[in-house]
Structure formats: C-alpha cells, structure tokens
Design an enzyme around this catalytic site. Structure first.
Site, PDB file in Angstrom:
ATOM      1  N   SER A 277      -0.581 -38.127  71.635  1.00 25.19           N
ATOM      2  CA  SER A 277       0.524 -38.724  72.378  1.00 25.19           C
ATOM      3  C   SER A 277       1.860 -38.168  71.896  1.00 25.19           C
ATOM      4  O   SER A 277       2.028 -36.958  71.784  1.00 25.19           O
ATOM      5  CB  SER A 277       0.442 -40.253  72.259  1.00 25.19           C
ATOM      6  OG  SER A 277       1.265 -40.885  73.199  1.00 25.19           O
ATOM      7  N   ASP A 367      -5.556 -39.340  82.315  1.00 24.31           N
ATOM      8  CA  ASP A 367      -4.541 -39.894  81.420  1.00 24.31           C
ATOM      9  C   ASP A 367      -3.458 -40.597  82.247  1.00 24.31           C
ATOM     10  O   ASP A 367      -2.808 -39.966  83.083  1.00 24.31           O
ATOM     11  CB  ASP A 367      -3.928 -38.752  80.596  1.00 24.31           C
ATOM     12  CG  ASP A 367      -2.994 -39.246  79.503  1.00 24.31           C
ATOM     13  OD1 ASP A 367      -2.644 -40.438  79.506  1.00 24.31           O
ATOM     14  OD2 ASP A 367      -2.617 -38.417  78.655  1.00 24.31           O
ATOM     15  N   HIS A 402      -6.216 -41.365  78.065  1.00 20.79           N
ATOM     16  CA  HIS A 402      -5.235 -40.940  77.065  1.00 20.79           C
ATOM     17  C   HIS A 402      -5.787 -40.990  75.649  1.00 20.79           C
ATOM     18  O   HIS A 402      -5.569 -40.078  74.852  1.00 20.79           O
ATOM     19  CB  HIS A 402      -4.005 -41.849  77.175  1.00 20.79           C
ATOM     20  CG  HIS A 402      -2.868 -41.458  76.291  1.00 20.79           C
ATOM     21  ND1 HIS A 402      -2.124 -40.315  76.486  1.00 20.79           N
ATOM     22  CD2 HIS A 402      -2.325 -42.070  75.179  1.00 20.79           C
ATOM     23  CE1 HIS A 402      -1.179 -40.230  75.558  1.00 20.79           C
ATOM     24  NE2 HIS A 402      -1.291 -41.278  74.755  1.00 20.79           N
TER      25      HIS A 402
END
Length: 456
Positions: A277, A367, A402
C-alpha cells in the site's frame, strides 16, 4: 533323577486334536469380534504445529462409506471474536476423506482446497461489523479447532453431532527466532532475527497508512532466514503526534534502513525492502535516493506518487482531503481513485527511472483501495523508457484484492477503518478463492525473488 512320564501315542493324538479344536475356536471368535468392531471416527492434522505459510494434511478416517460429513474450523482471535469455516464432503468407499485429495461440495468453498479451512475463515454469525483477522502477539500461535461433523451443515448454531476433533497451532515465529523492540534515535520498530549467529540477509518491512506496528510478516520472514525490521511510521504512541498524520520525514526511513544495515548480524550489502500500500510509495522514494542502496524491492499494491503535498513540513494528513473518496457497496468507502496517477499532486510522481535494483511489483486486479494496475503500468512504462525493463518482475492476479498477505490468511473484502468522528468501513476488494490462490503463489515467488537477490 526320574524322567517325566512319557505320553503314549494315542494320548499324543488326543492332545493335538484338542489343541487344534481350541485354536480353531479362538481364531473364529477373533474374526467375529473383528467383524463387529469399528474404531471411532478420527480427524487428524499433520503436522499439528506449523508455520502459517505451511500446508497441513487433514484427514478423516473410520467413517461409514459414501456418507455426508462436514469439516469445520473455528478460531478465537486475540480480540475475542470467533471466526469459522465449513466444508462439505462425502466419504469415499473406504470411509475416509482427505482434504488434499477430495473436493468440497459446499460450505465456505468448493473444490479441492487443502487449506480452505484456514483461508476461508470468516466472522461467525452475529460478530461485530468490519472485522479483519490480524495477529498481534507473534510469540503465540493461532489455535484453530478442527471438528468433523455428521451431515452437511454450514452454521455454528446448527444441531450437529461432532464425530471427532483436533486442534492445530499456526505460528508466525519459528523456534529460535529472536524479537527485539527498537526505540533508537527516534526509530520505532521491531527487529526479528533468525536462529543462529548470522550474518543474515535482511529486509525493511513497510505497511500502509493504517499505521501502528505490524509484526507478523516480519516474524514469518525471520522464520525463513531473513533479519527483518518492522517499522512504525504513523498512528503509534511512541511517534510524534497527532496520530492521524505522518510526522516523520525522509530522514526517518533512511535511519531505519541504516539501522538494520549496520546490525552486526546482517549482511550490509544484502538488504531489501518489502512494502504494501502506501509503504510502496515510501519504499520507492527511499530506493531512488543515492544514500540508500537496497538490494531489491518487493512492492504490493501501492502508488508511485501522492495525492497530497508530501513536502509539508508539518506532516502528511491522509484524512484531510476527501475529494477522491468513493462511496459504494453499502456506503463503504473506496480509496482507489485517490491513487490514480491522474489525481497525483503535482511533483509527487517519483523518478522511477533512477531505480537501480531489481523490483517485484504485485498487482491484485480487484484492488479497491489502490489503483494498482495503473500504477504498475506507469512504473513499467518509466523503466522501459529508461532502458531498465529487466529490473522489473510484475505479477498480476485476477480476483485478488488489496491485502495480499502471507498464504492461507483469511481475506477481508472490507474492514473497519476508523471509529471517530464516525464509523467508517473501507473496501479492500478480492474474492476468497482467487485471493487465496494469489497469496499462495505470490508468497512462493517472493521467497524465490529474495533468494535470488539477497542470498546469491
């Protein structure tokens, strides 16, 4: 000395005839006893204690042939929440099931999934909204209770007969791994060292803006032979406040990298960075600086630029600008558009052409928190234009979200992001089976990538 009385021939014949009759009765009785005796059903897991990235073999034995059974997994998290998964099987002709061989016909997953009872775990009915399973204390295992139930059931409240059970232990920390709290020159983190004297290849471990100090990936990497420093950079009590802002600058991350690089049990020229991230942005920004020379980068679903002004000396406030927040799916928020390259703040796109080390970039195509595909495309195009395409290894997984984590971790399509000033659930994306497959495949390739770039 008197000799024993010698039996005469007719007596000898009588003796052996009687012996044979008794022996025949004994064997026939044993056969009848065996035919009427059936061992109790057995559920086994091998090995019963293992690292979380290791497969185990789950079997059921001594069951009636061709009958419906359910195998259930149940885990109580450190927060006291119950997670469970169910899988329906039909026993084979020999009265067995083997999760490494047989197909689930219903429940939490379908098909042959040896570890489905682990990656398929979800909060039990009635649980709090927005749960996400994350290990806090890595010095203790997850204890997962496996039970074999009569019939096909998919609810913990269903009345079902438990035929057999076994409890497994899932560890992030291997025996001999050493954990040390780091509070040095302002750096806040946890260092994990593999067993032995070293020197070891090493990694700096960077997570996203959820903040805090996340240790479980670092502990597992140390269990695989890599000294790993899990670094906190926001939302931690030992960092400068306020907690909703990142109040550490570039020098903080340089100090953390050099801290692990200079450790006496680390190979100074074999230090990489693993990131997820927003940690990807931080890892890339660190790597393009001349004073830091990582041996490799592993980047999972992260941006190559920023939607905020990172030059702000007062820190980076991620909750301030909500221009690109997108509310969907039961009014949960997606941050995907925040990281679209077209929405980056001017001047924040990193000079990726300056990268000098191998990089693995992992994309979850579902994601919902980061525009990972678009960022991977920009990274790939920049390296190609700079004549550095050979540095990039790109992995892309349809159906994955994600949070691509160590294998067999349960997926969370959405989870609680914040409570104040109001309760907020954020979307991560990912569908259970393809997300689980992505985690398993990506982890193997991450370990291979590190083997090639940090050990050889």
């Amino acid at each position: 000395m008197s000799l024993p009385t010698i039996l005469q021939l007719p007596e000898i014949r009588k003796f052996f005839t009687l012996h044979r009759k008794l022996e025949s009765l004994h064997h026939s009785g044993t056969a009848r006893c065996r035919s009427s005796y059936r061992p109790a059903p057995l559920l086994s897991a091998s090995p019963v204690r293992a690292l979380v990235d290791e497969q185990i073999i789950i079997k059921g034995d001594f069951l009636p042939s061709h009958c419906p059974v359910t195998v259930c997994s149940r885990l109580c998290s450190e927060d006291g929440d119950v997670w469970e998964a169910f899988a329906h099987y039909n026993t084979n002709a020999d009265g067995t099931i083997n999760l490494s061989r047989d197909h689930s016909v219903g429940g939490s997953y379908m098909g042959c999934e040896p570890m489905g009872l682990f990656w398929g775990l979800q909060p039990a009915p009635g649980a709090r909204e927005g749960l996400r399973l994350r290990k806090i204390n890595v010095t203790t295992p997850y204890k997962v209770h496996l039970s074999l139930l009569e019939g096909h059931v998919s609810s913990s409240v269903a009345q079902a007969t438990e035929l057999a059970a076994v409890t497994t232990e899932r560890w992030y920390t291997a025996p001999g791994v050493r954990r040390t709290d780091i509070r040095h020159n302002g750096v806040v983190g946890t260092l994990f060292l593999p067993p032995g004297p070293g020197p070891f290849p090493a990694l700096l471990d960077l997570w996203g803006i959820g903040g805090g100090l996340v240790e479980y990936r670092s502990a597992l990497l140390a269990s695989r032979g890599y000294a790993t420093l899990s670094l906190a950079y926001s939302r931690h009590k030992d960092l400068p406040g306020p907690q909703k802002r990142i109040n550490v600058g570039g020098s903080y991350f340089k100090s953390a990298f050099h801290l692990i690089q200079d450790h006496h049990q680390v190979c100074a020229n074999r230090v990489g960075i693993i990131s997820l991230s927003f940690g990807v942005f931080l890892a890339l920004r660190l790597a393009i600086q001349a004073v830091v020379k990582p041996s490799c980068l592993i980047c999972i679903n992260g941006p190559v630029g920023g939607s905020i002004d990172i030059s702000n000396s007062e820190g980076m406030d991620f909750d301030g600008d909500k221009t690109h927040w997108l509310y969907e799916d039961q009014n949960h928020v997606s941050f995907r558009n925040v990281s679209l390259p077209t929405n980056f703040f001017p001047g924040t796109i990193l000079k990726m052409e300056n990268l000098a080390c191998p990089i693995m970039y992992i994309v979850g195509e579902d994601d919902l928190s980061t525009s990972s595909t678009e960022n991977a495309n920009l990274l790939e195009e920049t390296l190609r234009a700079a004549g550095k395409s050979k540095l990039l290894t790109r992995l892309s997984y349809p159906g994955a979200g994600h949070l691509i984590e160590p294998p067999y971790s349960p997926s969370s399509r959405a989870s609680l992001w914040s409570i104040k000033p109001k309760k907020l659930i954020t979307l991560w994306g990912g569908h259970p089976a393809p997300h689980a497959a992505a985690q398993e495949d990506a982890w193997k390739k991450i370990l291979d990538f590190m083997e090639s770039n940090l050990r050889q």
